[in-house]
Enzyme design. Sequence first.
Site, PDB file in Angstrom:
ATOM      1  N   GLU A   1       0.752  -1.379   0.089  1.00 46.96           N
ATOM      2  CA  GLU A   1       0.071  -0.157   0.007  1.00 46.96           C
ATOM      3  C   GLU A   1       1.209   1.010   0.200  1.00 46.96           C
ATOM      4  O   GLU A   1       1.475   1.640   1.027  1.00 46.96           O
ATOM      5  CB  GLU A   1      -0.882  -0.029   1.278  1.00 46.96           C
ATOM      6  CG  GLU A   1      -1.787  -1.117   1.357  1.00 46.96           C
ATOM      7  CD  GLU A   1      -2.924  -1.173   0.068  1.00 46.96           C
ATOM      8  OE1 GLU A   1      -3.154  -0.222  -0.560  1.00 46.96           O
ATOM      9  OE2 GLU A   1      -3.135  -2.369  -0.226  1.00 46.96           O
TER      10      GLU A   1
ATOM     11  N   CYS B   1      -2.053   9.390   2.107  1.00 49.78           N
ATOM     12  CA  CYS B   1      -1.830   8.693   0.762  1.00 49.78           C
ATOM     13  C   CYS B   1      -2.372   9.098  -0.291  1.00 49.78           C
ATOM     14  O   CYS B   1      -2.432   9.114  -1.463  1.00 49.78           O
ATOM     15  CB  CYS B   1      -1.437   7.331   0.863  1.00 49.78           C
ATOM     16  SG  CYS B   1      -2.897   6.272   1.435  1.00 49.78           S
TER      17      CYS B   1
END
Length: 508
Positions: free
Chosen positions: A217, A252
């Site tokens: 991720e 993110c």
Amino acid sequence: MCLSKQNNIADSVARVTDTFKSGKTLPLAYRKKQITAVRALFTENAEAIYDAVYKDLHKSRTETFLAEIQININDCDKHLNSIDDWAAPRYHNTDVINLPAVTATQPEPMGVALIVACWNYPFALLAGPLIACIAAGCTAVIKTASEEHANASMALWCELLPQYLDNEAYVIVSGGADALEGLLEQRYDVIFATGSPGLGRMVHKAATKHLTKTVLELGGKSPVYVHRDCNLTIGARRIMWGACAFNNGQTCVRPDHLFIDSTIADSFIANLKKEAKAMFGEDAQKGNTYNRMAKSKGHFERVANILKTDAKYVVYGGNSDAADWYIAPTILDFGTDAEAFHNSAAMQGEIFGPIIPILRVDTPEVAYKSILSREKPLSLYGFTNNKKIQTEMLKLPAGTTQFNDVVSHVLNPDAPFGGVGNSGMGAYHGQAGFDNFSHMKTVMVNWSANDLAARYPPYSAMDKRLLRLVFREWPDTMINVLNNPAKVFIVGAALAAGAAYYMHFMKR
């Protein structure tokens, strides 16, 4: 207590490996007990979590409740409610040549996991993959995030996790790059890592030694296209929240840069300024609703240098205070100067701070071209209800795509979340996380009754014709019928009745 020395790391990996091989984590009752313990960790230590996250990131209690505590409680509840279904065999149709065999996919734990956490959501980004790991039946070594960025939160993890989870199955390890390098020298069955693309490459390279599965991720520059039919007020409010308010832009999937239709650009930027003042006040630094940057000198200076380098394009904010870890919510307006926009400091990498660079565009195709020229983003956002534009944007590669909002898609526990290419591989949240910590083992149970003689040599002409008949792609409707005993009985009975009718009446 966290481990950090190499000999302790090796011993810990060996211990959780032995625990997995013992079969201790296989029963669903054990997994549920551990997930319930994770839930209790959050419900019983909320005040300590509020304090730790505030020390590290100056987050408000409300944001910490939503993004660090309740999201994990919800995740535990989701897994507890769903684990029986997820862990059950998943049945499939059987082909004609194998009938009446039963075919299924049986999820089985991958084995020993390494989970590498990240600092920007110090509790959610460790707990999320850990809960999925436990649900799948794996054991785990958990690497804390950087103490430089989130020291108080990581110290609290090291204190709490051993108190709540089975220490023979789950071990937490602290330390910096040296500890991570030591961990990556060990062998695992699956590695889950959250961080930068650079971290992803490091992990993936180490995993190749043992052909270990990796779930990465990562991040990247998540673009936003704002079309002329956008709701100016709501669109600006949501973008300002996602880009600057939520964790001070250290997310993110934050909206990293904007392409705004030129016909509404002035109005939209005015609304962005208005929303910034409404959320943070005239001076965000003096208010109590604005978060701060992580307490990392290198990280802070990198973002502050963007403000200095691109100062001529600042139309809102632009100031910083290193002593307070403060970066003002900032808007950079490059007008229609695409060259200046793309060459700016703000566009050279993921910003990961409260800065919004804007390029005014006459057509959405200008935005598409820019997006396609860069690495595949973790998220792609479009503010429009135009179906044609939505269709075109769905053709653009991205980990996730969201229309008319930002960031909130990660809150949906039923929606898989993950990147593609430079922004990651694999996904988690809900069943996707369970599946990525599992091996989907195909199981077929055959009977002696289906021993087709034609499959064995020598092959007669009749054998060959029969094999050609059964070993081909049959229509799904036919396969569905053949795999349903009740339907087979009904069809068989109908055929038998038809044959009897024919023999009785038509032959007379």
